[in-house]
Scaffold this motif. Structure first.
Motif, PDB file in Angstrom:
ATOM      1  N   ILE A  43       3.537  -1.755  -9.482  1.00  0.00           N
ATOM      2  CA  ILE A  43       3.099  -0.664  -9.257  1.00  0.00           C
ATOM      3  C   ILE A  43       4.850   0.060  -8.518  1.00  0.00           C
ATOM      4  O   ILE A  43       5.148  -0.047  -8.054  1.00  0.00           O
ATOM      5  N   ARG A  44       5.252   0.715 -10.051  1.00  0.00           N
ATOM      6  CA  ARG A  44       6.128   0.884  -9.406  1.00  0.00           C
ATOM      7  C   ARG A  44       7.112   2.541  -9.965  1.00  0.00           C
ATOM      8  O   ARG A  44       5.607   3.266 -10.332  1.00  0.00           O
ATOM      9  N   ASN A  45       7.933   3.206  -9.781  1.00  0.00           N
ATOM     10  CA  ASN A  45       8.662   4.471  -9.750  1.00  0.00           C
ATOM     11  C   ASN A  45       8.022   5.191 -11.380  1.00  0.00           C
ATOM     12  O   ASN A  45       8.539   6.280 -12.193  1.00  0.00           O
ATOM     13  N   LYS A  46       7.677   4.023 -12.338  1.00  0.00           N
ATOM     14  CA  LYS A  46       7.594   4.476 -14.156  1.00  0.00           C
ATOM     15  C   LYS A  46       6.394   4.362 -14.724  1.00  0.00           C
ATOM     16  O   LYS A  46       6.070   3.243 -14.527  1.00  0.00           O
ATOM     17  N   LYS A  47       6.018   5.330 -15.193  1.00  0.00           N
ATOM     18  CA  LYS A  47       4.832   5.033 -16.331  1.00  0.00           C
ATOM     19  C   LYS A  47       3.713   4.430 -15.527  1.00  0.00           C
ATOM     20  O   LYS A  47       3.543   3.640 -16.161  1.00  0.00           O
ATOM     21  N   THR A  48       3.766   5.154 -14.232  1.00  0.00           N
ATOM     22  CA  THR A  48       2.239   4.886 -13.725  1.00  0.00           C
ATOM     23  C   THR A  48       1.580   5.628 -13.493  1.00  0.00           C
ATOM     24  O   THR A  48       2.436   6.764 -12.412  1.00  0.00           O
ATOM     25  N   VAL A  49       0.330   5.179 -12.748  1.00  0.00           N
ATOM     26  CA  VAL A  49      -0.937   5.929 -13.091  1.00  0.00           C
ATOM     27  C   VAL A  49      -2.112   5.404 -11.867  1.00  0.00           C
ATOM     28  O   VAL A  49      -2.093   4.263 -12.088  1.00  0.00           O
ATOM     29  N   GLN A 100      -9.088  -1.432  -0.010  1.00  0.00           N
ATOM     30  CA  GLN A 100      -9.413  -1.655  -1.933  1.00  0.00           C
ATOM     31  C   GLN A 100      -7.791  -2.014  -2.372  1.00  0.00           C
ATOM     32  O   GLN A 100      -7.175  -2.002  -2.812  1.00  0.00           O
ATOM     33  N   VAL A 101      -7.596  -0.334  -1.549  1.00  0.00           N
ATOM     34  CA  VAL A 101      -6.614  -0.009  -2.745  1.00  0.00           C
ATOM     35  C   VAL A 101      -5.125  -0.678  -1.742  1.00  0.00           C
ATOM     36  O   VAL A 101      -4.030  -0.908  -2.402  1.00  0.00           O
ATOM     37  N   TRP A 102      -5.428  -0.466  -0.218  1.00  0.00           N
ATOM     38  CA  TRP A 102      -4.288  -1.274   0.008  1.00  0.00           C
ATOM     39  C   TRP A 102      -3.654  -2.596   0.067  1.00  0.00           C
ATOM     40  O   TRP A 102      -2.502  -2.994  -0.339  1.00  0.00           O
ATOM     41  N   LYS A 103      -5.154  -2.764  -0.989  1.00  0.00           N
ATOM     42  CA  LYS A 103      -5.045  -4.740  -1.070  1.00  0.00           C
ATOM     43  C   LYS A 103      -4.737  -4.600  -3.007  1.00  0.00           C
ATOM     44  O   LYS A 103      -3.388  -5.635  -2.924  1.00  0.00           O
ATOM     45  N   ALA A 104      -4.613  -3.668  -3.315  1.00  0.00           N
ATOM     46  CA  ALA A 104      -4.356  -3.896  -4.524  1.00  0.00           C
ATOM     47  C   ALA A 104      -2.468  -3.705  -4.406  1.00  0.00           C
ATOM     48  O   ALA A 104      -1.971  -3.971  -5.563  1.00  0.00           O
ATOM     49  N   ILE A 105      -2.453  -2.366  -3.404  1.00  0.00           N
ATOM     50  CA  ILE A 105      -0.838  -2.161  -3.618  1.00  0.00           C
ATOM     51  C   ILE A 105       0.107  -3.490  -3.497  1.00  0.00           C
ATOM     52  O   ILE A 105       1.256  -3.994  -3.955  1.00  0.00           O
ATOM     53  N   ALA A 124       0.836   9.852  -9.587  1.00  0.00           N
ATOM     54  CA  ALA A 124       1.265   9.579 -10.545  1.00  0.00           C
ATOM     55  C   ALA A 124       3.049   8.951  -9.899  1.00  0.00           C
ATOM     56  O   ALA A 124       3.671   9.770  -9.587  1.00  0.00           O
ATOM     57  N   SER A 125       3.319   8.090 -10.749  1.00  0.00           N
ATOM     58  CA  SER A 125       5.356   7.759 -11.148  1.00  0.00           C
ATOM     59  C   SER A 125       6.680   9.713 -11.029  1.00  0.00           C
ATOM     60  O   SER A 125       5.891  10.398 -11.870  1.00  0.00           O
ATOM     61  N   ARG A 169       3.161   4.132   1.500  1.00  0.00           N
ATOM     62  CA  ARG A 169       3.717   3.201   0.640  1.00  0.00           C
ATOM     63  C   ARG A 169       3.959   3.568  -0.204  1.00  0.00           C
ATOM     64  O   ARG A 169       4.932   3.275  -1.390  1.00  0.00           O
ATOM     65  N   LEU A 170       3.324   4.486  -1.481  1.00  0.00           N
ATOM     66  CA  LEU A 170       3.143   5.006  -2.725  1.00  0.00           C
ATOM     67  C   LEU A 170       4.378   5.944  -2.718  1.00  0.00           C
ATOM     68  O   LEU A 170       4.886   5.357  -3.598  1.00  0.00           O
ATOM     69  N   GLU A 171       4.346   5.824  -2.347  1.00  0.00           N
ATOM     70  CA  GLU A 171       5.576   7.344  -1.341  1.00  0.00           C
ATOM     71  C   GLU A 171       7.337   6.658  -2.151  1.00  0.00           C
ATOM     72  O   GLU A 171       8.287   7.211  -2.990  1.00  0.00           O
TER      73      GLU A 171
END
Length: 237
Positions: free
Chosen positions: A128-134, A116-121, A203-204, A160-162
């Motif tokens: 979903i990016r490296n600024k102001k994201t949790v 589910q998380v994979w699909k959400a990404i 977190a970003s 993928r998040l990294e």
């Protein structure tokens, strides 16, 4: 600012005072009953905003804000990703996008947990990016189960998040390796000898730099209330 996630194992109304004693600004509660069922002790703080999602009024995903913080569901919310909720959080000169997570969708034949998380990404890729994201909550996953989840497994979600500049607060702050965590967040059947790390706050980069503390709840205290313990992340302003 303090963000707390805690899978309360249902009946949140009977347990809210214990997590609220830790003074969160944003609180994510998997397995939370519908707000209509919540009856707060008059001595407890009333949330500024409450969001709730689920089909079972006894067991959904609750998100609460306190101390002047506000929550607003984003228009791009995909209801098919039932328990991954994009929210705009504002307060105290702070603004960020929160993805509140309870990775549990039994109606999805392609995978009910980390997939589910994979699909959400995928779905929220540009947001979903490296600024102001949790991204925070009960992911129901760990690297130790990678083989069970094909492409959308835990390690690939982390990778993928990294790649997007988003990192696990706990693992960075405590210098831990995925799959070898020293601090469990879940105890199967509340048994101390069956520990797993399933709950996360990612977190970003701009927010990671402001981490003040990352606390994992104590088993001996929290076992009387849930099979999970809280994950509590405090950021400096």
């Amino acid at each position: 600012m303090k963000i707390i996630t805690w899978n309360c194992n249902m009946a949140f109304r009977k347990k809210a005072e214990f997590i609220l004693a830790h003074t969160p600004e944003v609180l994510i509660i998997p397995e939370c009953e519908h707000p209509d069922k919540l009856k707060y002790n008059p001595a407890m703080p009333i949330p500024n905003d409450t969001l709730w999602f689920g089909s079972n009024k006894n067991k959904g995903l609750g998100i609460f804000s306190y101390n002047g913080f506000r929550l607003k569901l984003l228009k791009n919310h995909n209801p098919e990703l039932k328990m991954i909720i994009p929210i705009a959080v504002t307060g105290n000169d702070t603004k960020f996008t929160l993805y509140a997570i309870w990775a549990n969708n039994p109606d999805d034949p392609d995978g009910r947990y980390i997939e589910q998380v994979w699909k959400a990404i995928d779905h929220y890729d540009k947001k979903i990016r490296n600024k102001k994201t949790v991204l925070v909550g009960d992911f129901n996953s760990n690297t130790i189960w990678d083989r069970q989840h094909r492409i959308g497994n835990h390690s690939n979600v982390v990778k993928r998040l990294e790649e997007k500049g988003i990192f696990s607060c706990y693992h960075l702050h405590h210098k831990q390796v995925q799959g070898k965590e020293e601090h469990p967040t879940f105890y199967l059947y509340k048994h101390k000898n069956k520990p797993y790390h399933l709950d996360y706050c990612f977190a970003s980069t701009d927010m990671i730099d402001k981490i003040q503390s990352v606390e994992i709840g104590d088993y001996e205290f929290w076992k009387q209330y849930s099979d999970h313990v809280p994950v509590m992340v405090t950021f400096t302003s």
